[in-house]
Design a protein around this motif. Structure first.
Motif: not given
Lengths: 306, 303
Positions: B86, B133, B159, B230-231
Motif C-alpha cells: 500500500t 476510506g 486504498a 483508508i486501508v
C-alpha cells in the motif's frame, strides 16, 4: 561547433517548448488534486443528502438504517474535543513558551526539540496503543471520554507547539526589550506582552490541531471506544449542589468518525447512505475549521504592522 | 514606604515565583520526551509476554499471521508485505505528483496563483482519513473495476491510490519550501547562461534543494506506513502474504484496528499481538527516518 542563427532559434524554441509542457503538466496535477476534493465532496453529498434531516442529528444509532442518527456521535465528539483542547492548548503553549523564551542552548533543549519533531512523525495508531497501555490500563481511566481526550491531546501536541513557536517568533525582539527596560520580569514580559500579541497565531494553531483531532479514528478505536452507543454521557450540569458534575469524563462514548466507520463497514446499502451523511457532517466540520484558520492567518498577516 | 529605592529592591518572593513558573514551563516541554519514552516503554513492555511464547525468529520468518485462530501462526511478514505494497502504491502517486506540484508552485506559478491554490491543496491533507476510506471503497474501487473487471471489492490498489492523493500536500509543501530556500542568485546565474525555466528548475533548483526534498519524501513514507483507516476500510482486513496490489490484504495498522474493534481483554494473546505489531510499525518508521536523516545530511547544500 558553430551554429547558424536559424539552428540556434530552433534549439531555443525546442527547449522553451518544455517550459510550456511542464507548465501544463503542473496545472494538470494541481487540477487532479482539487478535482479529487470536489468529487469526494460531491459524491458524499449526493449519497448522503436524503439522510441529512434534522432527525439525523437528534436520533441515536439504530439497527434500522432509516431511523439511525448521529446524536451520540456528535455529542461524544464535542465532549472529547473539549478534553483535548483543555489539555493540549495549555501544555502546548507552555512548552512553546519554554522553548522560545526560556530554554538555554544546551543538550537538554536539543533533545526536547528533536523529540517534538519526531513525535509529529509517529503514526497516530501508535498513540492509540500508548493510550491503551497507559491511560486505559496503567492509570485505570478505562475506555472513557477522558482517555480519548488525553490521547488526542498528545497526538496534536506537536502541532500546537510548532504553531505557537512560530507565533512567538513573529513578535519582534524590541517588544521584549521594551518590557525589560521598564523592569518587567521574564514572566511579566511573556504573559503581559508576547503571549497577548501572538494569541491569534496560537488560536490558528489550536484550530488546525483540533481539526486534525476531530477526524482521527484509529487511536480512538484502539483504546476501545464502542461503535454502538444509544445513550448520552452524564450531563455536566446537575440540579443538585454543586450543579457541575464531571461524571461525563468517565462515560463510554463514540465519536463521529467511528460512527461513520461503523456504517461504512456494514454490507447493507442503506447504511452506506448514513455513512455518506455522517461523512458530509464530518467534512464540513473539518473544512470549516481549516477555512477559519486560513482566514485568521490571512487577516493577521495584513493587520499587524510592528 | 513606597520610595523608589524600596520599589527597586530585590524581592525574593518575586524571584521564587519566576523560578517556579520556569520549572512549570520546563515540565510542559519535557512532556514530549516523556511521551517518547512512554511509547517505547509501553510497546516493549506489553509485547514481551508474546515474545516469551513466540521466538523472534518465528515472528520474523513465519509466512502466516493467524494469532487468533486455533492453528496459531505468528509471522509478521504478511502484515509487513501489506504495509509495503500500500505504501509503494501511495508513493507512486504522491512522489511524482507532489514533486511536480512543488516545482510548478515554486518556479512556474505566479504569486497570486500560489497564494490562492496552496490553501486549497492543503485541504487534501485535512480530510479525515475515514472519509477517504469511504471514497476509496464506494467510488474509486468501482471505477477501477470498470477498467479491470476481475478486481475484488477490497483491494490494496484503490486504498493505495487514495492514500497517495492524501499525501500529496505533505510532499509538495515541504519540497516547495526547500526549493524556495534556494537563493535567487543561483537561479539568476542559470538564466544568465541561457537556460530555460524548465532547465533551471530541474538542473539547478531541484539538485540544490534535494536534502529538503528527501525530507519531504520521508515524511510522505512515514504517513503512508502509519496510515490506518483508508486501508482498514478499502483493502479488507485479511492477512494475505502477497505483493500483488490487486488483492485484498491487511496492513500492520489495519490489523491493530481490526483486533481493537473486537473484545480485547487485558493481557490476552490478541492484546499482546497488537503491541508487537505496533512495535514493528514504530521500528519501520524509525528506519525510514534514519535513512531520511542520512540522505538529507549527505545532500545538504550550504549557501
Amino acid at each position: 561547433m558553430r551554429f547558424t542563427l536559424q539552428e540556434m532559434r530552433t534549439m531555443i524554441a525546442r527547449h522553451k517548448r518544455w517550459d510550456h509542457i511542464f507548465g501544463l503538466v503542473g496545472m494538470l496535477c494541481l487540477l487532479l488534486g482539487i478535482l479529487t476534493l470536489v468529487v469526494l465532496f460531491g459524491q458524499l453529498l449526493l449519497q448522503g443528502m436524503e439522510r441529512l434531516t434534522p432527525e439525523f442529528f437528534t436520533s441515536f444509532p439504530s439497527r434500522r438504517a432509516e431511523n439511525a442518527g448521529i446524536l451520540s456521535a456528535w455529542v461524544g465528539t464535542v465532549a472529547v474535543m473539549l478534553v483535548t483542547a483543555m489539555t493540549a492548548v495549555p501544555l502546548g503553549v507552555a512548552a512553546a513558551v519554554y522553548l522560545e523564551e526560556y530554554a538555554p542552548r544546551n543538550w537538554m533543549t536539543a533533545i526536547i526539540e528533536i523529540n517534538v519533531t519526531n513525535l509529529a512523525g509517529v503514526p497516530s495508531i501508535v498513540y492509540g496503543l500508548l493510550a491503551l497501555g497507559l491511560f486505559v490500563y496503567q492509570f485505570g481511566l478505562g475506555q472513557s471520554i477522558l482517555s480519548a481526550g488525553l490521547t488526542l491531546a498528545l497526538l496534536i501536541l506537536p502541532v500546537v507547539i510548532v504553531a505557537t513557536r512560530e507565533a512567538l517568533r513573529a513578535v519582534p525582539g524590541s517588544i521584549r526589550e521594551a518590557a525589560y527596560a521598564l523592569g518587567a520580569t521574564r514572566w511579566q514580559m511573556v504573559s503581559g506582552h508576547v503571549l497577548p500579541y501572538s494569541s491569534a497565531g496560537i488560536l490558528t494553531g489550536m484550530i488546525i490541531g483540533l481539526s486534525r483531532a476531530i477526524g482521527e479514528t484509529a487511536p480512538i478505536i484502539t483504546i476501545g471506544a464502542l461503535t454502538f452507543i444509544a445513550f448520552l454521557p452524564n450531563s455536566p450540569v446537575t440540579t443538585d449542589f454543586p450543579f457541575i458534575s464531571f461524571k461525563w469524563l468517565m462515560d463510554p462514548f463514540t465519536v463521529m468518525p467511528i460512527q461513520m466507520f461503523n456504517w461504512t463497514s456494514r454490507p447493507e446499502e442503506a447504511f452506506q447512505l448514513n455513512a455518506a451523511a455522517a461523512g458530509v457532517v464530518l467534512l464540513v466540520m473539518t473544512l470549516a475549521m481549516n477555512g477559519l484558520a486560513i482566514w485568521l492567518r490571512y487577516h493577521l498577516r495584513k493587520k499587524i504592522k510592528w | 514606604m513606597n520610595t523608589p529605592s524600596n520599589r527597586l529592591a530585590y524581592k525574593p518572593l518575586r524571584h521564587i515565583k519566576e523560578r517556579i513558573i520556569e520549572a512549570g514551563l520546563f515540565l510542559a516541554a519535557f512532556m514530549s520526551v516523556a511521551t517518547t519514552f512512554a511509547i517505547v516503554a509501553i510497546l516493549v513492555y506489553e509485547s514481551i509476554p508474546l515474545f516469551k511464547v513466540v521466538s523472534l525468529w518465528t515472528f520474523l520468518t513465519d509466512t502466516q499471521w493467524t494469532p487468533l485462530f486455533d492453528d496459531a501462526h505468528y509471522g509478521i511478514m504478511p502484515l509487513v508485505a501489506g504495509t509495503m505494497v500500500t505504501t509503494a502504491v501511495a508513493l507512486a502517486v504522491a512522489i511524482p505528483m507532489g514533486t511536480i506540484i512543488a516545482i510548478y508552485l515554486s518556479e512556474f506559478a505566479s504569486h497570486k496563483v500560489r497564494e490562492s491554490i496552496k490553501p486549497v491543496l492543503e485541504l487534501l491533507g485535512a480530510v479525515p482519513t475515514v472519509v477517504y476510506g469511504y471514497f476509496a471503497l464506494i467510488f474509486v474501487t468501482p471505477l477501477l473495476q470498470k477498467l479491470m473487471p476481475e478486481l475484488s471489492g477490497f483491494n490494496m490498489l484503490s486504498a493505495g491510490l487514495v492514500m497517495g492523493i492524501m499525501i500529496v500536500p505533505y510532499v509538495s509543501s515541504v519540497s516547495e519550501d526547500a526549493m524556495r530556500a534556494v537563493p535567487m542568485h543561483i537561479r539568476e546565474g542559470s538564466y544568465a547562461m541561457g537556460s530555460t525555466r524548465f532547465q533551471t528548475a530541474t538542473r539547478v533548483v531541484v539538485p540544490g534543494a534535494f536534502s529538503g526534498i528527501a525530507a519531504a519524501y520521508i515524511l510522505g513514507i512515514s504517513r503512508a506506513v502509519g496510515e490506518t483507516m483508508i486501508v482498514a476500510v478499502a483493502a479488507g482486513m485479511q492477512p494475505n502474504f502477497t505483493l500483488n496490489p490487486l488483492e485484498p490484504a491487511a496492513t500492520i495498522s489495519s490489523y491493530i484496528v481490526q483486533v481493537a474493534l473486537g473484545d480485547l481483554p487485558h493481557g490476552s494473546i490478541g492484546y499482546q499481538t497488537i503491541f508487537a505489531a505496533g512495535l514493528t510499525l514504530m521500528l519501520m518508521t524509525l528506519v525510514f527516518n534514519v535513512i531520511g536523516y542520512w540522505l538529507s545530511r549527505k545532500f545538504r547544500e550550504v549557501y
